[in-house]
Design a protein around this motif. Structure first.
Motif, PDB file in Angstrom:
ATOM      1  N   ASP A  54      -6.694  -3.780  -0.578  1.00  0.00           N
ATOM      2  CA  ASP A  54      -5.905  -5.040  -0.964  1.00  0.00           C
ATOM      3  C   ASP A  54      -4.439  -4.398  -1.327  1.00  0.00           C
ATOM      4  O   ASP A  54      -3.400  -4.937  -1.115  1.00  0.00           O
ATOM      5  CB  ASP A  54      -6.393  -5.797  -1.923  1.00  0.00           C
ATOM      6  CG  ASP A  54      -7.653  -6.472  -1.471  1.00  0.00           C
ATOM      7  OD1 ASP A  54      -7.811  -6.616  -0.308  1.00  0.00           O
ATOM      8  OD2 ASP A  54      -8.588  -6.733  -2.505  1.00  0.00           O
ATOM      9  N   ARG A  55      -4.266  -3.247  -2.151  1.00  0.00           N
ATOM     10  CA  ARG A  55      -3.241  -2.704  -2.538  1.00  0.00           C
ATOM     11  C   ARG A  55      -2.308  -2.202  -1.509  1.00  0.00           C
ATOM     12  O   ARG A  55      -1.087  -2.207  -1.269  1.00  0.00           O
ATOM     13  CB  ARG A  55      -3.263  -1.598  -3.684  1.00  0.00           C
ATOM     14  CG  ARG A  55      -4.198  -2.231  -4.680  1.00  0.00           C
ATOM     15  CD  ARG A  55      -4.257  -1.046  -5.823  1.00  0.00           C
ATOM     16  NE  ARG A  55      -5.107  -1.330  -6.859  1.00  0.00           N
ATOM     17  CZ  ARG A  55      -6.085  -0.847  -7.575  1.00  0.00           C
ATOM     18  NH1 ARG A  55      -6.373   0.282  -7.265  1.00  0.00           N
ATOM     19  NH2 ARG A  55      -6.965  -1.345  -8.409  1.00  0.00           N
ATOM     20  N   GLN A  57      -2.378  -2.977   1.421  1.00  0.00           N
ATOM     21  CA  GLN A  57      -1.780  -4.181   2.515  1.00  0.00           C
ATOM     22  C   GLN A  57      -0.749  -4.864   1.734  1.00  0.00           C
ATOM     23  O   GLN A  57       0.367  -5.278   2.186  1.00  0.00           O
ATOM     24  CB  GLN A  57      -2.853  -5.260   2.836  1.00  0.00           C
ATOM     25  CG  GLN A  57      -4.032  -4.647   3.744  1.00  0.00           C
ATOM     26  CD  GLN A  57      -5.042  -5.783   3.758  1.00  0.00           C
ATOM     27  OE1 GLN A  57      -5.247  -6.720   3.255  1.00  0.00           O
ATOM     28  NE2 GLN A  57      -6.156  -5.535   4.732  1.00  0.00           N
ATOM     29  N   GLN A  58      -0.955  -5.037   0.380  1.00  0.00           N
ATOM     30  CA  GLN A  58       0.010  -5.584  -0.289  1.00  0.00           C
ATOM     31  C   GLN A  58       1.368  -4.724  -0.138  1.00  0.00           C
ATOM     32  O   GLN A  58       2.758  -5.276  -0.234  1.00  0.00           O
ATOM     33  CB  GLN A  58      -0.256  -5.793  -1.879  1.00  0.00           C
ATOM     34  CG  GLN A  58       0.697  -6.500  -2.565  1.00  0.00           C
ATOM     35  CD  GLN A  58       0.028  -6.487  -4.244  1.00  0.00           C
ATOM     36  OE1 GLN A  58      -0.749  -6.000  -4.555  1.00  0.00           O
ATOM     37  NE2 GLN A  58       1.038  -7.205  -4.958  1.00  0.00           N
ATOM     38  N   VAL A  59       1.231  -3.406  -0.539  1.00  0.00           N
ATOM     39  CA  VAL A  59       2.667  -2.412  -0.339  1.00  0.00           C
ATOM     40  C   VAL A  59       3.150  -2.641   0.980  1.00  0.00           C
ATOM     41  O   VAL A  59       4.396  -2.635   0.997  1.00  0.00           O
ATOM     42  CB  VAL A  59       2.232  -1.008  -1.155  1.00  0.00           C
ATOM     43  CG1 VAL A  59       3.230  -0.017  -0.542  1.00  0.00           C
ATOM     44  CG2 VAL A  59       1.625  -0.921  -2.355  1.00  0.00           C
ATOM     45  N   ARG A  61       3.129  -5.073   3.051  1.00  0.00           N
ATOM     46  CA  ARG A  61       4.038  -6.199   3.328  1.00  0.00           C
ATOM     47  C   ARG A  61       5.042  -6.286   2.613  1.00  0.00           C
ATOM     48  O   ARG A  61       6.334  -6.629   2.892  1.00  0.00           O
ATOM     49  CB  ARG A  61       3.049  -7.482   2.673  1.00  0.00           C
ATOM     50  CG  ARG A  61       1.949  -8.101   3.687  1.00  0.00           C
ATOM     51  CD  ARG A  61       1.369  -9.380   3.354  1.00  0.00           C
ATOM     52  NE  ARG A  61       1.070  -9.242   1.916  1.00  0.00           N
ATOM     53  CZ  ARG A  61      -0.461  -8.915   1.641  1.00  0.00           C
ATOM     54  NH1 ARG A  61      -1.256  -8.684   2.338  1.00  0.00           N
ATOM     55  NH2 ARG A  61      -0.701  -8.965   0.439  1.00  0.00           N
ATOM     56  N   LEU A  62       5.269  -5.967   1.308  1.00  0.00           N
ATOM     57  CA  LEU A  62       6.225  -5.784   0.492  1.00  0.00           C
ATOM     58  C   LEU A  62       7.492  -4.876   1.010  1.00  0.00           C
ATOM     59  O   LEU A  62       8.643  -5.011   0.818  1.00  0.00           O
ATOM     60  CB  LEU A  62       5.928  -5.443  -1.138  1.00  0.00           C
ATOM     61  CG  LEU A  62       5.119  -6.387  -1.813  1.00  0.00           C
ATOM     62  CD1 LEU A  62       4.725  -5.754  -3.170  1.00  0.00           C
ATOM     63  CD2 LEU A  62       6.344  -7.632  -2.215  1.00  0.00           C
ATOM     64  N   LEU A  80      -0.284  -0.812  -8.616  1.00  0.00           N
ATOM     65  CA  LEU A  80       0.276  -0.167  -7.634  1.00  0.00           C
ATOM     66  C   LEU A  80       0.896   1.143  -8.145  1.00  0.00           C
ATOM     67  O   LEU A  80       1.693   1.844  -7.356  1.00  0.00           O
ATOM     68  CB  LEU A  80       1.358  -0.966  -6.882  1.00  0.00           C
ATOM     69  CG  LEU A  80       0.742  -2.226  -6.518  1.00  0.00           C
ATOM     70  CD1 LEU A  80       1.953  -3.111  -5.787  1.00  0.00           C
ATOM     71  CD2 LEU A  80      -0.176  -1.971  -5.223  1.00  0.00           C
TER      72      LEU A  80
END
Length: 163
Positions: A54-55, A57-59, A61-62, A80
């Motif tokens: 999840d992290r 994917q989050q990084v 995207r950001l 993160l």
């Protein structure tokens, strides 16, 4: 830890400029280490930590939307702190670009978090100075509140006993 170091600097145990300098150097080097770990071994490191999915994917995207802002602010993002630089290292971000924005983020982080600890020490000093000046009044207030509490409890007990 940096908040405590800032507090210790306020109390005179440490030098505040040295605390900030060491925080900057440590923060910069730590993130650079994780960036290069991601740069050279990114996919295998990420694969070893499935809990990072999840992290990661989050990084990603950001990073696509806020490239420089993510590099500067990754150290402030809960969860993160380690995964972020590794993921950024595994991406197409050039090392020089990461180093530049990483140092900017480290300066902001060291000054802001270190200052929070220092200001906390200032606030405590102000609070305790005021308490010392008015400790007789505070003591009297505590005694009066205690007496009032005792009287109210006694009245409640007596009232319950009547019913």
């Amino acid at each position: 830890m940096l908040i405590l170091a800032g507090f210790a600097a306020h109390q005179g145990y440490l030098s505040f400029p040295i605390v900030l300098a060491l925080a900057f150097v440590g923060g910069t080097l730590g993130d650079q280490l994780f960036f290069f770990l991601g740069h050279f071994y990114g996919q295998s490191v990420i694969a070893r930590f499935p809990s990072w999915t999840d992290r990661v994917q989050q990084v990603c995207r950001l990073l696509q939307r806020y490239h420089a802002g993510v590099i500067v602010g990754i150290r402030f993002m809960y969860g993160l702190r380690i995964a972020g630089p590794v993921v950024i290292g595994a991406s197409a971000v050039p090392p020089w670009r990461f180093a530049l924005f990483n140092m900017l983020g480290a300066v902001i982080w060291a000054v802001s978090i270190g200052s929070i600890g220092y200001l906390f020490g200032e606030a405590l000093q102000w609070l305790f100075t005021d308490i010392r000046r008015s400790e007789e009044g505070v003591l009297l207030l505590i005694v009066l509140v205690g007496l009032l509490f005792g009287v109210v409890r006694r009245l409640q007990r007596d009232r319950r006993a009547e019913h």
